[in-house]
Structure formats: C-alpha cells, structure tokens
Write a protein that holds these residues in place. Structure first.
Motif, PDB file in Angstrom:
ATOM      1  N   ARG A  48       6.720  -1.877  14.784  1.00 13.13           N
ATOM      2  CA  ARG A  48       7.257  -3.126  14.237  1.00 13.13           C
ATOM      3  C   ARG A  48       8.385  -3.661  15.111  1.00 13.13           C
ATOM      4  O   ARG A  48       8.558  -4.873  15.247  1.00 13.13           O
ATOM      5  CB  ARG A  48       7.761  -2.887  12.811  1.00 13.13           C
ATOM      6  CG  ARG A  48       6.646  -2.672  11.803  1.00 13.13           C
ATOM      7  CD  ARG A  48       7.194  -2.140  10.504  1.00 13.13           C
ATOM      8  NE  ARG A  48       6.133  -1.786   9.567  1.00 13.13           N
ATOM      9  CZ  ARG A  48       6.255  -0.914   8.574  1.00 13.13           C
ATOM     10  NH1 ARG A  48       7.426  -0.305   8.376  1.00 13.13           N
ATOM     11  NH2 ARG A  48       5.245  -0.645   7.778  1.00 13.13           N
ATOM     12  N   ALA A  49       9.177  -2.756  15.697  1.00 14.69           N
ATOM     13  CA  ALA A  49      10.301  -3.184  16.532  1.00 14.69           C
ATOM     14  C   ALA A  49       9.841  -3.950  17.759  1.00 14.69           C
ATOM     15  O   ALA A  49      10.574  -4.788  18.285  1.00 14.69           O
ATOM     16  CB  ALA A  49      11.141  -1.977  16.954  1.00 14.69           C
ATOM     17  N   ILE A  50       8.600  -3.674  18.231  1.00  8.30           N
ATOM     18  CA  ILE A  50       8.071  -4.446  19.371  1.00  8.30           C
ATOM     19  C   ILE A  50       7.132  -5.551  18.891  1.00  8.30           C
ATOM     20  O   ILE A  50       6.402  -6.151  19.677  1.00  8.30           O
ATOM     21  CB  ILE A  50       7.352  -3.531  20.389  1.00  8.30           C
ATOM     22  CG1 ILE A  50       6.123  -2.859  19.776  1.00  8.30           C
ATOM     23  CG2 ILE A  50       8.307  -2.501  20.961  1.00  8.30           C
ATOM     24  CD1 ILE A  50       5.243  -2.146  20.798  1.00  8.30           C
ATOM     25  N   GLY A  51       7.142  -5.814  17.579  1.00  5.57           N
ATOM     26  CA  GLY A  51       6.433  -6.962  17.034  1.00  5.57           C
ATOM     27  C   GLY A  51       5.042  -6.701  16.493  1.00  5.57           C
ATOM     28  O   GLY A  51       4.345  -7.637  16.115  1.00  5.57           O
ATOM     29  N   ASP A  52       4.606  -5.431  16.410  1.00  5.25           N
ATOM     30  CA  ASP A  52       3.266  -5.115  15.907  1.00  5.25           C
ATOM     31  C   ASP A  52       3.364  -4.564  14.480  1.00  5.25           C
ATOM     32  O   ASP A  52       3.598  -3.372  14.281  1.00  5.25           O
ATOM     33  CB  ASP A  52       2.585  -4.085  16.818  1.00  5.25           C
ATOM     34  CG  ASP A  52       1.168  -3.756  16.361  1.00  5.25           C
ATOM     35  OD1 ASP A  52       0.688  -4.383  15.401  1.00  5.25           O
ATOM     36  OD2 ASP A  52       0.546  -2.865  16.966  1.00  5.25           O
ATOM     37  N   SER A  53       3.172  -5.445  13.507  1.00  8.16           N
ATOM     38  CA  SER A  53       3.217  -4.996  12.116  1.00  8.16           C
ATOM     39  C   SER A  53       1.824  -4.806  11.524  1.00  8.16           C
ATOM     40  O   SER A  53       1.683  -4.344  10.392  1.00  8.16           O
ATOM     41  CB  SER A  53       4.006  -6.006  11.261  1.00  8.16           C
ATOM     42  OG  SER A  53       3.417  -7.289  11.314  1.00  8.16           O
ATOM     43  N   LYS A  54       0.776  -5.162  12.281  1.00  2.34           N
ATOM     44  CA  LYS A  54      -0.590  -5.094  11.753  1.00  2.34           C
ATOM     45  C   LYS A  54      -1.209  -3.698  11.868  1.00  2.34           C
ATOM     46  O   LYS A  54      -1.856  -3.212  10.943  1.00  2.34           O
ATOM     47  CB  LYS A  54      -1.487  -6.112  12.458  1.00  2.34           C
ATOM     48  CG  LYS A  54      -1.148  -7.558  12.119  1.00  2.34           C
ATOM     49  CD  LYS A  54      -2.102  -8.523  12.817  1.00  2.34           C
ATOM     50  CE  LYS A  54      -1.757  -9.960  12.452  1.00  2.34           C
ATOM     51  NZ  LYS A  54      -2.654 -10.931  13.130  1.00  2.34           N
ATOM     52  N   THR A  55      -1.014  -3.056  13.019  1.00  3.42           N
ATOM     53  CA  THR A  55      -1.658  -1.756  13.219  1.00  3.42           C
ATOM     54  C   THR A  55      -1.199  -0.705  12.212  1.00  3.42           C
ATOM     55  O   THR A  55      -2.043  -0.011  11.625  1.00  3.42           O
ATOM     56  CB  THR A  55      -1.405  -1.261  14.659  1.00  3.42           C
ATOM     57  OG1 THR A  55      -1.887  -2.240  15.578  1.00  3.42           O
ATOM     58  CG2 THR A  55      -2.129   0.049  14.902  1.00  3.42           C
ATOM     59  N   PRO A  56       0.106  -0.545  11.975  1.00  3.41           N
ATOM     60  CA  PRO A  56       0.513   0.433  10.949  1.00  3.41           C
ATOM     61  C   PRO A  56      -0.081   0.114   9.579  1.00  3.41           C
ATOM     62  O   PRO A  56      -0.333   1.019   8.780  1.00  3.41           O
ATOM     63  CB  PRO A  56       2.044   0.296  10.926  1.00  3.41           C
ATOM     64  CG  PRO A  56       2.415  -0.295  12.225  1.00  3.41           C
ATOM     65  CD  PRO A  56       1.275  -1.192  12.600  1.00  3.41           C
ATOM     66  N   LEU A  57      -0.311  -1.182   9.321  1.00  8.95           N
ATOM     67  CA  LEU A  57      -0.898  -1.597   8.047  1.00  8.95           C
ATOM     68  C   LEU A  57      -2.292  -1.006   7.866  1.00  8.95           C
ATOM     69  O   LEU A  57      -2.613  -0.451   6.803  1.00  8.95           O
ATOM     70  CB  LEU A  57      -0.960  -3.122   7.977  1.00  8.95           C
ATOM     71  CG  LEU A  57      -1.866  -3.718   6.897  1.00  8.95           C
ATOM     72  CD1 LEU A  57      -1.373  -3.325   5.522  1.00  8.95           C
ATOM     73  CD2 LEU A  57      -1.927  -5.233   7.046  1.00  8.95           C
ATOM     74  N   PHE A 110       0.824  -1.205   0.000  1.00  9.76           N
ATOM     75  CA  PHE A 110       0.000   0.000   0.000  1.00  9.76           C
ATOM     76  C   PHE A 110       0.863   1.262   0.000  1.00  9.76           C
ATOM     77  O   PHE A 110       0.522   2.261  -0.640  1.00  9.76           O
ATOM     78  CB  PHE A 110      -0.949   0.000   1.194  1.00  9.76           C
ATOM     79  CG  PHE A 110      -2.195  -0.803   0.964  1.00  9.76           C
ATOM     80  CD1 PHE A 110      -3.310  -0.221   0.381  1.00  9.76           C
ATOM     81  CD2 PHE A 110      -2.248  -2.141   1.301  1.00  9.76           C
ATOM     82  CE1 PHE A 110      -4.461  -0.964   0.147  1.00  9.76           C
ATOM     83  CE2 PHE A 110      -3.397  -2.894   1.081  1.00  9.76           C
ATOM     84  CZ  PHE A 110      -4.503  -2.302   0.495  1.00  9.76           C
ATOM     85  N   GLN A 111       2.007   1.216   0.698  1.00 11.52           N
ATOM     86  CA  GLN A 111       2.888   2.373   0.710  1.00 11.52           C
ATOM     87  C   GLN A 111       3.456   2.637  -0.682  1.00 11.52           C
ATOM     88  O   GLN A 111       3.579   3.785  -1.118  1.00 11.52           O
ATOM     89  CB  GLN A 111       4.019   2.176   1.726  1.00 11.52           C
ATOM     90  CG  GLN A 111       4.731   3.465   2.096  1.00 11.52           C
ATOM     91  CD  GLN A 111       5.504   3.343   3.383  1.00 11.52           C
ATOM     92  OE1 GLN A 111       6.014   2.270   3.718  1.00 11.52           O
ATOM     93  NE2 GLN A 111       5.594   4.419   4.140  1.00 11.52           N
ATOM     94  N   GLN A 112       3.792   1.563  -1.397  1.00  9.23           N
ATOM     95  CA  GLN A 112       4.276   1.719  -2.765  1.00  9.23           C
ATOM     96  C   GLN A 112       3.184   2.251  -3.689  1.00  9.23           C
ATOM     97  O   GLN A 112       3.476   2.903  -4.694  1.00  9.23           O
ATOM     98  CB  GLN A 112       4.793   0.375  -3.304  1.00  9.23           C
ATOM     99  CG  GLN A 112       6.194   0.011  -2.856  1.00  9.23           C
ATOM    100  CD  GLN A 112       7.240   0.967  -3.383  1.00  9.23           C
ATOM    101  OE1 GLN A 112       7.121   1.474  -4.496  1.00  9.23           O
ATOM    102  NE2 GLN A 112       8.267   1.223  -2.602  1.00  9.23           N
ATOM    103  N   LEU A 113       1.935   1.973  -3.336  1.00  5.09           N
ATOM    104  CA  LEU A 113       0.831   2.468  -4.155  1.00  5.09           C
ATOM    105  C   LEU A 113       0.784   3.996  -4.181  1.00  5.09           C
ATOM    106  O   LEU A 113       0.270   4.587  -5.124  1.00  5.09           O
ATOM    107  CB  LEU A 113      -0.507   1.921  -3.654  1.00  5.09           C
ATOM    108  CG  LEU A 113      -0.822   0.476  -4.043  1.00  5.09           C
ATOM    109  CD1 LEU A 113      -2.116   0.022  -3.374  1.00  5.09           C
ATOM    110  CD2 LEU A 113      -0.933   0.323  -5.553  1.00  5.09           C
TER     111      LEU A 113
END
Length: 452
Positions: A156-165, A27-30
């Motif tokens: 992401r550094a604390i393991g949460d890659s879903k919320t920023p998504l 999505f960021q590349q979009l």
C-alpha cells in the motif's frame, strides 16, 4: 501495481486507492465478525463474551506491531516518492527481518501474560477457560498475522492496494469455511474459530510473499539483498516507536475500558462486543480514507509537493463528513437487524445495550472521522511523535472520565460510549491545533536526509 500520488486529481487519487483497501479491510473484519456470528449461534452468548473479553488483551501486543509497521510504511512511501528504488529494497528487507523477530517475541509474551491479565480485568469465571484458550492460540499465530500485515502495508505504501485485497478475499473465504467446519461439525467451539483464523492469516501472508517475490521487482529480494541496515532500522524505530507507543497506550486504555465493561457483567460484555463489530464496519470507510491520505501525503511530501498534500487533506475531510452524516441516520435504523445475526434473539438485555451504544455513538462519527484524517496526515508526513502525544491526550482524558461516569456519577452502561466520544473530541482539538499551526512541517524522512 504501484501508484504515483504526485500527479492527478487529489480526491480521485485518494478515493481510487482507498476503495480496494476498504474492501480488503471489510474482508479482514470478517475474520473476527464471522468468528462471533458462528460462535454466538452455535455456542451462545457466554462464548461470545469470551471472545469479546479477549480482544483488548490481544490488541495490547498487536498494537506494538501495528506501530512499527506504520513506521516502515512511512519510510517506504517517502523513499518511493523520492524515487530511490535501491534504498527501497533495503528498507523493505530491514523491516521484514525486524517484524518477524518481533512477532516471535510478542507471541511468546502473549502466551505468558494471557491468564494473569484476564484475571486482573475481572473476567467472569464462567468464560475464563474459553477466553484463555482463544488468546493462547491467537498469540501462537502472531508470525502469520504479522507476515500478511507487513506485506500489505508495504504494498500500500507504494500505491498497490488491490493485490493484498485479492489474497485477503481468498483467506477470508477459507476462514469462513474453517470456522463452520471446526465449530458446527467438529464442535471445537472458541478454539475452532481461533485455529481457523490462524490458518487463514498464514495463507494470506504466504500468498503475499510469493507474489512480491515473482511480480514486484521493486520489493523482490534476491541473494545478497537480504540485509539488516542499522541506519534504516534507526529511521524505522524513529517513526515506528512513537506509533507503537501510541497504539500500545490505546490498547492499554482498552484494558481499562474492558474492566469497566466487565463491571456491568456478562450481558454488557457480549453487547459491547457485538456493537464494536458493527461499528468497525461502519467506521471502516473513515479509517481507510484517512490511511489513503497518509500514503498520499507521504509521497507528496517526499516529492516536495506540500501544497498538493494539503489539498488531499481538504478533499478527504469533505468526503469524511458527508459519509458520517449518512451513517448517523443509517446505523440506528439497521442496527436491530444486524444484532440478530449474532444469535441474540433470546437475550433481550444484550440487544438493548447494543442498540443503546450504537444509537449514541453514531451521532458523533464526524468527530472521529476528522480527528483520524488529521492524525493520519501527521503520520504520513513523518510527524509521528505528535501522533503519539495526541493519542496520549485522548487516552488520559477518556479513562478518568469513563471512571467518573461509571463509578461516581453512576450513569450506567452508556458511560462506556460517552467516555469514548469525549476522547474523540480531545483528539480532534489537539490534532487541529497542530495542523493549523504547521508544527508538522520538516518532519519527513527524506527532508532530514537531504538536510544532512
């Protein structure tokens, strides 16, 4: 939700973390890809070339921020792995204050250097006005860009890659709608897509800020917790400065490469821009798996689990090579259809050059994937100075080889992609030597603190 990488199957941990991050980066590349598609279809290849020629200059200053953001995420992942939650807040507060100040300074610098750099790179006069306009607006929006990237990197550094998504998906939808409205309805051209991107990035950054404040106690900063810790900023600079130098050198090399591209004229500028957009999507899984490994390795080294960190490297390399073999077959097959999205039907030379580059480089993606995996591992375990050295080696080989191929041997447009692959091979060799000789050991932040 934070994720603990110190337990469970390494491959599953890395893949489960990488997939949401991959979707987010798609999505960021979009952002930039939709900019190019809409501009190409409504404004033509001149406007497309204007955006393409601006990317390398924009990345010159963004690269500095990427390096320091990487340094912050290295420290945070290791502190989180060591379960020092009080220090985690101090690292986050210090990093956020530092990055916002840096964004303002770099944005102002970018506005001042845009025109001189465009002329230095030999930007054709017919696209000069649009290139300058696009760059100035993008540099004006640097604080908005940094805000999202800082929050996303820390989560992401604390393991949460879903919320920023989720916030990125919302912002991307807004960006696409604004792109169409500003360009197709208001006729704002290149300036329209720049403003659309700025507004959407600001939205994603604000959403991250309010979410963290309300939902993430580990990072939520209340009264008295906004502190600028000089000891921590020293650690951030120690890890971030080499990465910033590394990214800056890569971006400077892009300026040289852009001048080689400009040498071949407007058609090559547009073709390389389109090929680069397509290639960014193709290599995105590679980059995200490598970044996931970086966080995985950082947490495990912070927890004293070196063997588990190495198991993560093995698992990542296996997945990476398998993916790249598939891409080597798929990319040449689908590339003709993808180029048509950019409104290039009336520019057969642009299409030919785009397909030429993609067909060549896709055969060597496995080299890029392996070097990125090892490089991100080194960064995750704190060996950031070496990552800088590896990038220096890649750049110092790529630029002169490309120059020789373009101006002395006269191999034509394919020289641009040949030089790129030569750089990948160099980076792989250097990273492999470091990895297998164990030079990365003992570089972690928590190990140094414990030693002191």
């Amino acid at each position: 939700m934070a994720r603990d990488f110190t337990h469970g199957n390494p491959m599953r941990n890395i893949l489960m973390f990488a997939v949401p991050m991959l979707i987010g980066n798609i999505f960021q590349q979009l952002y930039s890809t939709v900019d190019s598609i809409i501009v190409g279809n409504f404004e033509g290849s001149n406007a497309l070339a204007a955006i393409s020629s601006s990317v390398s200059i924009q990345f010159l200053l963004v690269a500095v921020a990427m390096g320091f953001t990487g340094g912050i995420s290295v420290v945070i992942s290791q502190v989180y792995g060591a379960r020092d939650h009080e220090k985690l807040k101090r690292v986050f507060s210090t990093g956020l204050i530092f990055m916002m100040g840096l964004a303002v300074v770099l944005g102002l610098c970018g506005i001042m250097i845009s025109n001189p750099l465009l002329r230095m790179l030999g930007t054709p006069e017919e696209i000069m006005v649009n290139s300058s306009k696009y760059l100035r607006i993008m540099f004006l929006g640097m604080p908005a860009m940094f805000l999202y990237n800082m929050y996303a990197s820390v989560m992401r550094a604390i393991g949460d890659s879903k919320t920023p998504l989720w916030f990125l998906i919302i912002a991307t939808i807004v960006n696409i709608g604004l792109d169409y409205f500003f360009v197709a309805n208001l006729g704002m051209g290149v300036a329209g897509v720049a403003w659309a991107t700025l507004i959407a990035q600001g939205l994603s950054g604000l959403l991250c800020h309010f979410y963290v404040h309300e939902k993430v106690p580990l990072l939520s900063l209340g009264k008295g917790e906004w502190k600028f810790d000089t000891d921590i900023i020293g650690a951030i600079i120690n890890y971030g400065f080499p990465a910033a130098i590394q990214q800056s050198i890569v971006s400077i090399s892009m300026l040289f490469i852009q001048s080689f591209i400009n040498f071949f004229g407007r058609n090559m500028m547009a073709a390389f821009g389109v090929a680069n957009r397509i290639e960014n999507f193709a290599l995105m899984p590679v980059m995200n798996l490598a970044m996931a490994l970086s966080m995985f390795a950082g947490q495990n080294i912070g927890a004293g689990k070196e063997k588990r960190a190495l198991e993560g490297v093995k698992a990542t390399v296996i997945v990476q090579i398998g993916f790249c073999v598939v891409m080597a077959v798929v990319i040449p097959f689908v590339a003709p259809s993808l180029t048509s999205l950019f409104g290039l039907k009336d520019d057969p030379d642009v299409i030919r050059l785009c397909l030429l580059g993609l067909d060549f480089s896709s055969k060597f993606y496995f080299i890029f994937a392996t070097f990125q995996t090892l490089n991100q591992f080194h960064r995750g375990v704190g060996d950031t100075k070496f990552s800088m050295v590896a990038s220096l080696c890649m750049v110092f080989v790529r630029i002169p080889f490309t120059y020789v191929l373009v101006h002395i041997i006269h191999m034509g447009e394919i020289s641009i992609w040949m030089g790129m692959v030569i750089g990948w091979v160099t980076a792989l060799i250097v990273n492999s030597i470091r990895f297998f000789t164990g030079g990365w050991k003992g570089k972690a932040y928590v190990q140094k603190v414990q030693a002191d």
